[in-house]
Design an enzyme around this catalytic site. Sequence first.
Site, PDB file in Angstrom:
ATOM      1  N   GLN A  71       0.912  -1.647   0.398  1.00 29.21           N
ATOM      2  CA  GLN A  71      -0.135  -0.154   0.202  1.00 29.21           C
ATOM      3  C   GLN A  71       0.980   1.411   0.196  1.00 29.21           C
ATOM      4  O   GLN A  71       2.255   1.073   0.572  1.00 29.21           O
ATOM      5  CB  GLN A  71      -0.847   0.389   1.362  1.00 29.21           C
ATOM      6  CG  GLN A  71      -1.794  -0.878   1.313  1.00 29.21           C
ATOM      7  CD  GLN A  71      -3.100  -0.864   2.396  1.00 29.21           C
ATOM      8  OE1 GLN A  71      -3.196  -1.564   2.682  1.00 29.21           O
ATOM      9  NE2 GLN A  71      -4.024  -0.191   1.730  1.00 29.21           N
ATOM     10  N   HIS A  72       0.575   2.042   0.263  1.00 29.82           N
ATOM     11  CA  HIS A  72       0.503   3.840  -0.476  1.00 29.82           C
ATOM     12  C   HIS A  72       1.862   3.908  -1.079  1.00 29.82           C
ATOM     13  O   HIS A  72       2.088   5.491  -1.710  1.00 29.82           O
ATOM     14  CB  HIS A  72       1.580   3.524   1.348  1.00 29.82           C
ATOM     15  CG  HIS A  72       0.817   3.746   2.788  1.00 29.82           C
ATOM     16  ND1 HIS A  72      -1.363   3.521   2.453  1.00 29.82           N
ATOM     17  CD2 HIS A  72       0.827   2.271   3.087  1.00 29.82           C
ATOM     18  CE1 HIS A  72      -1.030   3.366   4.169  1.00 29.82           C
ATOM     19  NE2 HIS A  72      -0.802   2.548   4.801  1.00 29.82           N
ATOM     20  N   ASP A 227      -1.779  -4.760   0.286  1.00 31.59           N
ATOM     21  CA  ASP A 227      -1.831  -5.893   0.917  1.00 31.59           C
ATOM     22  C   ASP A 227      -2.297  -6.872   2.193  1.00 31.59           C
ATOM     23  O   ASP A 227      -2.912  -8.095   2.311  1.00 31.59           O
ATOM     24  CB  ASP A 227      -0.199  -6.406   0.989  1.00 31.59           C
ATOM     25  CG  ASP A 227       0.146  -5.131   1.645  1.00 31.59           C
ATOM     26  OD1 ASP A 227      -0.634  -4.351   2.014  1.00 31.59           O
ATOM     27  OD2 ASP A 227       1.304  -4.821   1.947  1.00 31.59           O
TER      28      ASP A 227
END
Length: 464
Positions: A71-72, A227
């Site tokens: 992520q991110h 995830d």
Amino acid sequence: MTLVAGIDSSTQSCKVVICDAETGHVVRSAASPHPAGTEVDPQLWWDALQRTLALAGGVDDVSAIAVGGQQHGMVCLDSAGRVVRNALLWNDTRSAKAAEQLIDDLGGREVWADRVGVVPVASITATKLRWLADHEPGHADATAAVCLPHDWLTWRLGGCSAIADLRTDRSDASGTGYFSADSDSYQTDLLELACRGRRPSVPKVLGPRDPAGETPQGTLLGAGAGDNAAAALGLGAEPGDCVVSLGTSGVVSAVGAAAPHDPEGIVAGFADATGRHLPLVCTLNGAPVLASVARMLGVDFDEFDRLALSASAGAAGLVLVPYFDRERSPNLPGAAGALHGMTTQNLNSANIARAAVEGLLSAIAYCIDKITEHGVDVQRIVMVGGGARSEAVRRIAPAVFNTAVHVPAPAEYVALGAARQAAWALSGQAAPPPWTVGESARYVAEATPEVLARYRTAQPLTFR
């Protein structure tokens, strides 16, 4: 047999599982490494995915594919779909000052928590966009679209014809800092705030069973997921389940019906991959803490476990605070790890190994406490990830957490969750297919509250 493929494009590697769409049985699988670092050329993810798909026997016989991803991460594309600069990953902390600026710019932590359920920290995509705007304005000007790692890979699988075709899902979008899982909507003014007035396009947010298109060969693409949401789907997590994942990071998440709004910024109001919510707390320090200490002691993992279990609870007073790579929960981007309570009597390999395990688990216990403080009903703890393969971790965790810990058989749960989502999109049914995980091992131990108490006393001494 109808086959589906799930991809886990994580910080460390690319993994692929190809499964029976009806049962979830893994027919074949493969993995390839990713480069190290917190700044990566996305093309290297694509290259790893192509290698891994080939190692897994290809996908000519696969009917649907979905991607679970770290992520991110900030992936910037120009108007022609070319990558503008290397992607900044979730564990890149150069945007810590940008996070502080954004908090102040909007009027404080409470406003961010109310608007998007997330208070900016260095991990969040919005802070990386602010860093880009301030430090690389030419790259910011060239950015016509911004997306996340799993979005970019799904787009590439679909033939990447135009940036308007970028797609994402609620779970990954909710980690950007400019999407509200509570209202299921982008907050475009926050995107502009992060980019200092620029407004790059962002992927369309799909529902959990919506298709994201097809590959050029006609294989259906699922929406994919972040995830942690993919892992929860792979595990079949239900309300009341608290998933502790000990991978590169340490993550605590719990399926819930409502999004938290934590002004402290510790509990993120993320979405899950089923249409519900996934309150989540993430640390920067997971299983690599154990690997680092084992390496320092000059032992392999089996010997590390033996040493840790040979020491008594509390490690004779040694306390390790595991902020080896700074920290996100609590938000301490300048912190470092520390070993406290050393004496001539207790400084030995066994106590150091025990303190490493207890310190890591105490940091996770902090995360579990924060989840429950926001009204999430935690009835069962499920522990997964590379760190959960440690016998010492499995046996000491219930003592530190003061409850039983369930450990499913080792599996690639992020990739399995992505495959399950692909099967769901393929089926067109209202609910995901009822795959089963199998039996979990249940671990119990006498509680050791004194371990947590000593950790909480030592933890503030590491701040700097």
